[in-house]
Each structure stands twice: as C-alpha cells, then as structure tokens.
Design an enzyme around this catalytic site. Structure first.
Site, PDB file in Angstrom:
ATOM      1  N   ARG A   1      14.811  -8.203   7.049  1.00  0.00           N
ATOM      2  CA  ARG A   1      13.629  -8.309   6.179  1.00  0.00           C
ATOM      3  C   ARG A   1      14.045  -8.764   4.785  1.00  0.00           C
ATOM      4  O   ARG A   1      13.361  -9.580   4.148  1.00  0.00           O
ATOM      5  CB  ARG A   1      12.896  -6.964   6.123  1.00  0.00           C
ATOM      6  CG  ARG A   1      11.584  -7.046   5.385  1.00  0.00           C
ATOM      7  CD  ARG A   1      10.750  -5.779   5.548  1.00  0.00           C
ATOM      8  NE  ARG A   1      11.374  -4.631   4.906  1.00  0.00           N
ATOM      9  CZ  ARG A   1      10.883  -3.390   4.950  1.00  0.00           C
ATOM     10  NH1 ARG A   1       9.777  -3.140   5.618  1.00  0.00           N
ATOM     11  NH2 ARG A   1      11.491  -2.405   4.338  1.00  0.00           N
TER      12      ARG A   1
ATOM     13  N   LYS B   1       9.097  -8.133   0.027  1.00  0.00           N
ATOM     14  CA  LYS B   1       9.328  -6.824  -0.605  1.00  0.00           C
ATOM     15  C   LYS B   1       9.943  -7.096  -1.977  1.00  0.00           C
ATOM     16  O   LYS B   1      11.147  -7.020  -2.170  1.00  0.00           O
ATOM     17  CB  LYS B   1      10.227  -5.959   0.294  1.00  0.00           C
ATOM     18  CG  LYS B   1      10.067  -4.480   0.013  1.00  0.00           C
ATOM     19  CD  LYS B   1      10.554  -3.634   1.146  1.00  0.00           C
ATOM     20  CE  LYS B   1      10.714  -2.186   0.742  1.00  0.00           C
ATOM     21  NZ  LYS B   1       9.515  -1.542   0.206  1.00  0.00           N
TER      22      LYS B   1
ATOM     23  N   GLU C   1      -3.103  -1.347   3.579  1.00  0.00           N
ATOM     24  CA  GLU C   1      -2.031  -0.354   3.678  1.00  0.00           C
ATOM     25  C   GLU C   1      -2.197   0.594   2.496  1.00  0.00           C
ATOM     26  O   GLU C   1      -3.192   0.525   1.768  1.00  0.00           O
ATOM     27  CB  GLU C   1      -0.652  -1.028   3.659  1.00  0.00           C
ATOM     28  CG  GLU C   1      -0.369  -1.815   2.379  1.00  0.00           C
ATOM     29  CD  GLU C   1       1.018  -2.449   2.348  1.00  0.00           C
ATOM     30  OE1 GLU C   1       1.939  -1.951   3.015  1.00  0.00           O
ATOM     31  OE2 GLU C   1       1.174  -3.459   1.636  1.00  0.00           O
TER      32      GLU C   1
HETATM   33  N1  PMP Z   1       4.091  -0.676   2.486  1.00  0.00           N
HETATM   34  C1  PMP Z   1       4.632  -0.772   1.255  1.00  0.00           C
HETATM   35  C2  PMP Z   1       3.854  -1.418   0.168  1.00  0.00           C
HETATM   36  C3  PMP Z   1       5.924  -0.258   1.020  1.00  0.00           C
HETATM   37  O1  PMP Z   1       6.479  -0.358  -0.196  1.00  0.00           O
HETATM   38  C4  PMP Z   1       6.633   0.355   2.080  1.00  0.00           C
HETATM   39  C5  PMP Z   1       8.027   0.882   1.860  1.00  0.00           C
HETATM   40  N2  PMP Z   1       8.095   1.922   0.939  1.00  0.00           N
HETATM   41  C6  PMP Z   1       6.010   0.456   3.320  1.00  0.00           C
HETATM   42  C7  PMP Z   1       4.745  -0.083   3.502  1.00  0.00           C
HETATM   43  C8  PMP Z   1       6.709   1.097   4.484  1.00  0.00           C
HETATM   44  O2  PMP Z   1       7.772   0.275   4.943  1.00  0.00           O
HETATM   45  P1  PMP Z   1       9.082   0.874   5.631  1.00  0.00           P
HETATM   46  O3  PMP Z   1       8.629   1.582   6.868  1.00  0.00           O
HETATM   47  O4  PMP Z   1       9.910  -0.319   5.937  1.00  0.00           O
HETATM   48  O5  PMP Z   1       9.701   1.794   4.643  1.00  0.00           O
END
Ligand code: PMP
Length: 289
Positions: A52, A151, A184
C-alpha cells in the site's frame, strides 16, 4: 520502550529525531505513511502495508529508493532496538527537502522515518459493549479531488471530522461523501451487518483500503458470511443489526450508538465472531522478528 527512532539512515534518540523545515512533508503534508501493528514479535500483514505504501508513493510520484527487504529490515530493527514484543509502528516517507515553492520535483531525496512504540488501546469495555459514534458534518474528500486511497501525510480532512467527534464527547465519526453516502470514519473503515450479510462502502467512494478491512472481508468469506462492497446511507447504518469499525489500532470495534441511536444490542454475534477469528491470526499472519 527505548524511544529510539529511525530517521534518514540512522537510529537516534527521540529528542534528536528531527526533519528539515524545508521538507515538503512539513511544508505541505507532502508525504505518505503507514500504521502497522505487531503482536508477539509478528508484524501483522507487513507485506500488504509495504504494497500500500508503494501504491501511495507511485500515485504521488515519490521515488522510494528502498526495496521492500530494506524497509522490512529497518522496521524489524526499530522493534528490536526498542525491545518491544507488542506495539505499533508508524512509518513515514516524506517528499524530502525542497524550496518554499510547491514544485515537488525540486525536492532532493525522499526521507524515511520509522517510530516503533507501544499503543494506547481502546478500553476493553468498548469491545464488549461498543463505541458510541456520531456523523460528522465534514464531508470526506471527494476521491476525484484527493483519493482517500492515498495514505498521505495530509490528514486535515480527517482531523476536521475528528474535532467534531471529540467536541461531541465521542472518539470516532462517520464521514459521508458529497452525496450523503457513508465512506468511512476518521481513522477506521466502516461495516454493517443486516440479515446476516456484511456490507462495507466500496473504496471508489473515497475510503482507504484498510489492511484490517481486507482481513475482515477474508475472514467473513471463510466463515461463510456473505460480503458486499456497496454504497450505503445513514438509513442502512441506523437500521443495521450490527455495526463495527476496523483499523490497525482499533482492530474490530463494535459500535453501540450512532448519533445517539442504539444499534442492535451493542457487540453483535457476527462482530464478536469476526473479532475472535481476527485475534487468532494476528500473531501468525505476517513477518516474524
Ligand atoms: N481509514 C482511514 C482514514 C485510516 O487512517 C485508517 C488507518 N488508521 C483506516 C481506515 C484503517 O486502515 P488499516 O486497517 O489499514 O489500519
């Protein structure tokens, strides 16, 4: 924990871990990051996090000079030097030093910072009886303006919504897209269960493709729980049998109320089943050190 930080080729004490004020990460939030968990000396799904990170770098045209093996070695060494067996890793790739102008192509080499630390978890009571959340009025960045799949070190959109959550006395907030569909939360992906079917919003609406989200979709398939990636509104969320959030820090956390409305009866059956299965794989599915 020893507070030893990796920064641009060196392991240094926390007080010495400093970046240039000319780094575009500082100037403009021009950089990317990952947040990883490790359990009993096992870095959960390290490969997926590195992939990622590479995708984020490719989209932003940041040329990372480090191979996946080199990054793995730096991350593992950060955990070892801090004498940690369980914790959290924050890895950041910065654009590098530039001018005070926007042009990213004038920046020198990308920077790399790795922080291995302990983690402040949600209290166990949230996993038993659920987390209250609200809907933020701050809309998620439109994916055609700034894709949530990157990210990036610019989290202002999420921070605006997080402020609303904190001001309302809760820890997380749902972010909608400009059409009112759920995308989300500020730092977690969003799931509902209705009639035994698990649904999460598709990433094309602007959600990060969470590593935990992917793991949950896989676990659900193995448990023969039907899964869907479909747009949903607050109607579906308020009317759900179960709602939960996923993230590397939160793992799988049930939601008890949304905007003051109770959801099911707190931690639902499928949520608890998914969490139990998730906790079985955390110490094995990844990179041992
Ligand atoms: N959405 C956002 C905006 C995030 O910053 C994160 C990670 N903190 C997630 C979802 C969850 O992703 P992951 O399972 O890869 O931690």
């Amino acid at each position: 924990m020893k507070d030893i930080i990796y920064i641009n080729g060196e392991f240094v004490a926390k007080r010495d871990a400093k970046i240039s004020v000319f780094d575009h990460a500082f100037q403009f939030g021009d950089g990317i990051f990952e947040g990883l968990r490790f359990y009993q000396r096992n870095i959960f799904r390290l490969k997926q996090h590195l992939e990622r990170l590479e995708s984020s770098a490719r989209i932003l045209m940041i040329k990372m000079p480090w191979s996946q093996e080199a990054l793995t070695e730096i991350i593992v060494e950060s955990c070892r030097r801090n004498e940690l067996t369980d914790g959290y890793i924050r890895m950041m790739v910065t654009r590098g030093e530039g001018t005070i102008g926007l042009n990213p192509f004038l920046c020198t080499a990308p920077g790399l910072v790795v922080i291995a630390t302990t983690i402040q978890l949600y209290p166990e009571s949230f996993y038993q009886s659920g987390l209250p959340i609200i809907t933020a009025s701050t809309r998620r960045n439109a994916p055609d303006a700034l894709s949530g799949r990157i990210k990036s070190l610019n989290y202002l959109n999420n921070i605006m919504a997080k402020m609303e959550a904190v001001q309302a006395g809760v820890q997380e907030a749902i972010m909608l897209d400009r059409n009112g569909f759920i995308v989300e939360c500020t730092g977690d992906n969003f799931f509902i269960v209705k009639g035994g079917v698990l649904t999460t919003p598709p990433t094309y609406q602007g959600a990060l493709r969470g590593i935990t989200r992917d793991a949950v979709l896989e676990i659900a398939k193995n448990l023969d729980v039907p899964t869907r990636e479909e747009p949903m509104t607050l109607y579906e969320a308020y009317d759900a049998d179960e709602v939960f959030l996923t993230g590397s820090a939160a793992e799988i956390v049930p939601v008890s109320t949304i905007d003051g409305r109770p959801i099911g009866s707190g931690a639902g059956k499928i949520t608890r089943q998914l969490l139990a299965e998730f906790r079985k794989i955390t110490a094995t599915d990844g990179q041992k050190f």
